[in-house]
Design a protein around this motif. Sequence first.
Motif, short mmCIF file in Angstrom:
data_model
loop_
_atom_site.label_atom_id
_atom_site.label_comp_id
_atom_site.label_asym_id
_atom_site.label_seq_id
_atom_site.Cartn_x
_atom_site.Cartn_y
_atom_site.Cartn_z
N PRO A 1 0.80 -1.23 0.00
CA PRO A 1 0.00 0.00 0.00
C PRO A 1 0.84 1.27 0.00
CG PRO A 1 -0.80 -1.57 1.64
CD PRO A 1 0.51 -2.08 1.17
N LEU A 2 2.08 1.20 0.46
CA LEU A 2 2.94 2.37 0.54
C LEU A 2 4.27 2.10 -0.16
CD1 LEU A 2 2.36 3.41 4.27
CD2 LEU A 2 1.28 4.39 2.24
N ILE A 3 4.80 3.15 -0.80
CA ILE A 3 6.11 3.08 -1.46
C ILE A 3 7.07 3.98 -0.68
CG2 ILE A 3 7.36 3.42 -3.62
CD1 ILE A 3 5.12 1.33 -3.78
N PRO A 4 8.11 3.43 -0.06
CA PRO A 4 9.01 4.25 0.76
C PRO A 4 9.93 5.14 -0.10
CG PRO A 4 9.80 2.00 0.66
CD PRO A 4 8.49 2.01 -0.05
N LEU A 5 10.01 6.42 0.26
CA LEU A 5 10.86 7.34 -0.48
C LEU A 5 12.34 7.01 -0.31
CD1 LEU A 5 9.14 10.81 0.20
CD2 LEU A 5 8.70 9.15 -1.63
N ASP A 6 12.72 6.47 0.87
CA ASP A 6 14.13 6.22 1.10
C ASP A 6 14.67 5.02 0.32
OD1 ASP A 6 12.97 4.15 2.46
OD2 ASP A 6 13.70 4.73 4.45
N MET A 7 13.78 4.34 -0.42
CA MET A 7 14.24 3.24 -1.26
C MET A 7 14.17 3.61 -2.74
SD MET A 7 12.68 -0.12 0.70
CE MET A 7 13.93 -1.22 0.04
N LEU A 8 13.86 4.88 -3.03
CA LEU A 8 13.86 5.34 -4.42
C LEU A 8 15.28 5.69 -4.86
CD1 LEU A 8 10.79 7.79 -4.49
CD2 LEU A 8 10.86 5.43 -5.27
N ASP A 9 15.56 5.46 -6.11
CA ASP A 9 16.82 5.90 -6.71
C ASP A 9 16.66 7.37 -7.08
OD1 ASP A 9 19.16 6.30 -8.04
OD2 ASP A 9 18.72 4.93 -9.71
N LEU A 10 16.97 8.24 -6.11
CA LEU A 10 16.75 9.65 -6.34
C LEU A 10 17.76 10.27 -7.29
CD1 LEU A 10 15.63 10.80 -2.77
CD2 LEU A 10 14.25 10.18 -4.75
N ASP A 11 18.76 9.49 -7.73
CA ASP A 11 19.62 9.97 -8.80
C ASP A 11 18.87 9.98 -10.12
OD1 ASP A 11 21.75 10.30 -7.08
OD2 ASP A 11 22.53 8.27 -7.41
N ASN A 12 17.74 9.32 -10.12
CA ASN A 12 16.88 9.30 -11.30
C ASN A 12 16.00 10.56 -11.26
OD1 ASN A 12 14.84 8.91 -13.20
ND2 ASN A 12 14.80 6.69 -12.89
N PRO A 13 16.22 11.52 -12.18
CA PRO A 13 15.46 12.79 -12.11
C PRO A 13 13.95 12.59 -12.26
CG PRO A 13 16.64 12.59 -14.20
CD PRO A 13 17.13 11.48 -13.33
N ASN A 14 13.53 11.55 -12.96
CA ASN A 14 12.09 11.30 -13.11
C ASN A 14 11.45 10.95 -11.78
OD1 ASN A 14 12.18 11.73 -15.89
ND2 ASN A 14 12.72 9.59 -16.31
N LEU A 15 12.15 10.16 -10.97
CA LEU A 15 11.61 9.81 -9.66
C LEU A 15 11.59 11.03 -8.74
CD1 LEU A 15 13.22 6.30 -9.00
CD2 LEU A 15 11.01 6.86 -10.02
N GLN A 16 12.63 11.83 -8.81
CA GLN A 16 12.67 13.04 -7.99
C GLN A 16 11.54 13.99 -8.37
OE1 GLN A 16 14.96 13.78 -5.33
NE2 GLN A 16 13.25 15.19 -5.03
N MET A 17 11.22 14.06 -9.64
CA MET A 17 10.13 14.93 -10.10
C MET A 17 8.78 14.42 -9.57
SD MET A 17 9.12 16.00 -14.01
CE MET A 17 10.77 16.70 -14.25
N ILE A 18 8.61 13.09 -9.56
CA ILE A 18 7.36 12.52 -9.02
C ILE A 18 7.20 12.91 -7.56
CG2 ILE A 18 6.27 10.35 -8.34
CD1 ILE A 18 7.29 9.14 -10.94
N VAL A 19 8.28 12.81 -6.79
CA VAL A 19 8.21 13.15 -5.37
C VAL A 19 7.90 14.63 -5.19
CG1 VAL A 19 9.54 13.28 -3.23
CG2 VAL A 19 9.77 11.28 -4.72
#
Length: 607
Positions: free
Chosen positions: A307-325
């Motif tokens: 049900p939840l996606i943890p932010l600390d497990m995202l590859d934040l070097d990926n600009p697309n993921l950072q934009m989603i956040v």
Amino acid sequence: MMQKIIKICTLLFVISIVAKTHASAQNSLDSIIHLQNEVVNDLDSLGGTGTVDVKNIITKGYGTYSLDNLQSFVGGYNGNIWGQAGLVLVDGVPRDASYVRMVEVQSVKVLKSGDAVALYGSNGAKGVILITTKKGQISPIRIDVRANSGLYVPKYYPKYLGAADYMTLYNEASKNDGIAEKYTQEQIYNTSVGVNPYKYPDIGFFNSKYLKKSYNKSDLTAEVYGGSESARYYTNIGLAYNNDILRYGYANKNNNVAMNLRANVDMNLSKWLSVSTSAVANFNNNYDGRGDFWGASATLRPNWFSPLIPLDMLDLDNPNLQMIVDHSNHLIDGKYLLGGTSTDQTNAFSDMLAAGYVKTKTRTFMFDVNAKADLGTMLKGLSFNAAYSMDYNDIYAEGYKLDYAVYEPQWTTYDGKDIIGGLTKYNNDKNSTNEYIGQTTYSQTSSMRAQFDYVNKFGKVNNVSATLLGWGYKTRYSNDEGHGGSTYQPTINTNLGLQMGYDYAQRYYFNFAGSMIHSAKLAPGHRNGFSPSFTLGWKISDEDFFKNSINFINYLKITAAYSDLKQDLDISDYYLYQGPLIMKADGISGGMVLREVGLPVLPEVRI
């Protein structure tokens, strides 16, 4: 279509054995059956009824709904009568049982036999529940205050398979069906040991993350009553509050607040004329967070998604993921995005966290006026009673709803650690600062009743009673388009009933009841019917031969009954006797005309 007049024909032979009862109890309140149209001694009733003295029970127990635990006191009732919902009459008026709190009720009577319900017309053919509310009494003014508060703790919750067990058995079932196994042993193992609950989810609903240990329900009631021979009064003021056991998202604020006001006055205007009036106002405010938590708990597979996606497990070097956040409207506790799949683009968890809430306001107003005339100067034992009522019920819902986006993660491994390298987005986040009107429902019920009652005794052993009753009600409904819309045709029920009873020495009984039924749902020429009921009774326990030979049975009555009750309750709508119209050639000019197909009346069903 053909005519549909449903007949219920019963031939009953009933033997009832009642535990020892003193004769003096026959005149007590507990042993009197209060019907809409008559008053019958409980021990002289020919069966098919059950009475509960709620006023006495509530002093020893607790309940809120007017029919709470009724099945514990009335045989044959288990939430319905004959497997079907019966007609509910509150003080002789068709009303919802939820309009009355248990503390306002004097007694409840369930009418089950054909003889008992015949006078109530078509809508009473499947049983009747009579709720009689409290009245004033001859006494100095009294004020009773009652307060209840309690914590409700679940005894246990359902125990479902965990994700690892589910996957293991799913593989076994697949193997048995000759198809490939869906889950690898690595997936099952990692799920069982909880390596990464976001990549290998094992959803458990019944835990402290979603549920409180208990919830509270409290109510306060004040009753003021008293009066004299000429006038009696009764007032009931009640407040109630309860919250919810859910603690997740908007549902953490779930609650219900209710206020109930009831007042009635009974007056003797003269020796032969008395009047009464009553007024009721109910106010109810309910708050519910969106999301079907309990439904999902029984249907959602435990390994389906996190049900939840943890932010600390995202590859934040990926600009697309950072934009989603950066652009998400729903960062839960600043740590999580909402999870989902292509088939679960909305789900109970995300609804509870982001979708909003519904506030429902219910307002009910009821008014009765009744007049009774003792016509004993004209004919001994004769009386006349007339009543009129008007009820209004309004439901108004305000909603706050947001569309939201959910994300499905794509997992990868980097330096031996699981990270989310990509997210698939479903739906879009929306913004709103306004509530909207979600539901508007309105109903109005008017009821009228007029009846003559005759009760007399000839000699010392011949008891005669009779009732001629004219009764009817009309209900109009109005709904917003999203909840069925409004209907032009109101619900109407009218009937004329006659009841005649005779007993000899309260030992041999004969009773006849019948009513003329009219139904606007049937085709013209087929709308009227007659519903008769005959009952014979023999109180064999009063016979000398019985007393002398079977002295361990105090009360035994044998009854035989025949009833033929006509009803239209199973006809879902009006004008169903009219077939559809289609275009057909007229056979003369070569043109096309509208022709009705089908038969002119509804089918007849005999039960």
